[in-house]
Scaffold this motif. Sequence first.
Motif, short mmCIF file in Angstrom:
data_model
loop_
_atom_site.label_atom_id
_atom_site.label_comp_id
_atom_site.label_asym_id
_atom_site.label_seq_id
_atom_site.Cartn_x
_atom_site.Cartn_y
_atom_site.Cartn_z
N UNK A 12 0.81 -1.29 -0.05
CA UNK A 12 0.11 -0.11 0.10
C UNK A 12 0.85 1.14 0.03
N UNK A 13 0.21 2.31 -0.79
CA UNK A 13 1.11 3.56 -0.66
C UNK A 13 -0.29 4.59 -0.30
N UNK A 14 0.27 5.53 0.44
CA UNK A 14 -0.76 6.28 0.90
C UNK A 14 0.07 7.79 0.89
N UNK A 68 10.81 15.47 13.06
CA UNK A 68 9.93 14.52 13.36
C UNK A 68 8.56 14.47 13.10
N UNK A 69 8.22 15.43 12.23
CA UNK A 69 6.79 15.66 11.81
C UNK A 69 6.41 14.72 10.50
N UNK A 70 5.21 14.01 10.71
CA UNK A 70 4.89 12.97 9.39
C UNK A 70 4.68 14.33 8.30
N UNK A 71 5.13 13.96 7.05
CA UNK A 71 4.71 14.75 5.94
C UNK A 71 4.40 13.86 4.93
N UNK A 72 3.89 14.55 3.63
CA UNK A 72 3.51 13.49 2.59
C UNK A 72 4.87 12.98 1.80
N UNK A 73 4.53 11.93 1.27
CA UNK A 73 5.51 11.44 0.37
C UNK A 73 5.74 12.25 -0.79
N UNK A 74 6.79 12.68 -1.23
CA UNK A 74 6.95 13.53 -2.42
C UNK A 74 6.27 12.91 -3.70
N UNK A 75 5.76 13.52 -4.53
CA UNK A 75 4.99 13.04 -5.56
C UNK A 75 5.81 12.12 -6.64
N UNK A 76 7.21 12.64 -6.81
CA UNK A 76 7.90 11.57 -7.78
C UNK A 76 8.22 10.40 -7.06
N UNK A 77 8.23 10.32 -5.84
CA UNK A 77 8.28 8.79 -5.04
C UNK A 77 7.06 8.04 -5.23
N UNK A 78 5.88 8.77 -5.04
CA UNK A 78 4.67 8.00 -5.19
C UNK A 78 4.44 7.67 -6.32
N UNK A 79 4.71 8.37 -7.52
CA UNK A 79 4.58 7.82 -8.96
C UNK A 79 5.56 6.67 -9.40
N UNK A 80 6.79 6.61 -8.70
CA UNK A 80 7.75 5.59 -8.87
C UNK A 80 7.38 4.16 -8.13
N UNK A 81 6.46 4.17 -7.14
CA UNK A 81 6.45 2.85 -6.45
C UNK A 81 4.96 2.49 -6.84
N UNK A 82 4.19 3.21 -7.49
CA UNK A 82 2.66 2.67 -7.88
C UNK A 82 2.68 1.91 -9.16
#
Length: 129
Positions: free
Chosen positions: A82-84, A115-129
């Motif tokens: 899963x990727x969110x 130490x704060x949660x942050x969004x995965x960068x868009x280029x990473x989400x594209x590469x792992x989907x």
Amino acid sequence: MTHEFQVQVYYEDTDMAGIVYHANYLKFIERARSDWVRGIGVDQNALREIEGIVFVLRRIEADFRAPARFEDALVVTTTTGAVSGVRLVLHQEVLRDGELLFSAEVTLVAMTLDGQPTRLPQQIRRRVN
């Protein structure tokens, strides 16, 4: 896509019985994850230095099935689950000649340097989907 990473079991990886010490499986899968990230074109140093984002291990569920031994040649496979927005789940297995020895479900989250949660960068989400 399945990423494969080769691991050779050295004497230092084993206990007195010549069996891989349980904590070393976590090292093996960590090395495989680092190689996987590099393989999808992500420079973790640049991600940290430029964007201030790092990956943090949030959760791991492990299953030990059979022992690896001194001088075994192992393969660690990594596949994307899963990727969110902030989370990435990976499935990893350690095999010897096709025999499943260890499996893990690993949850990583993107965090800022403070130490704060942050969004995965868009280029990473594209590469792992």
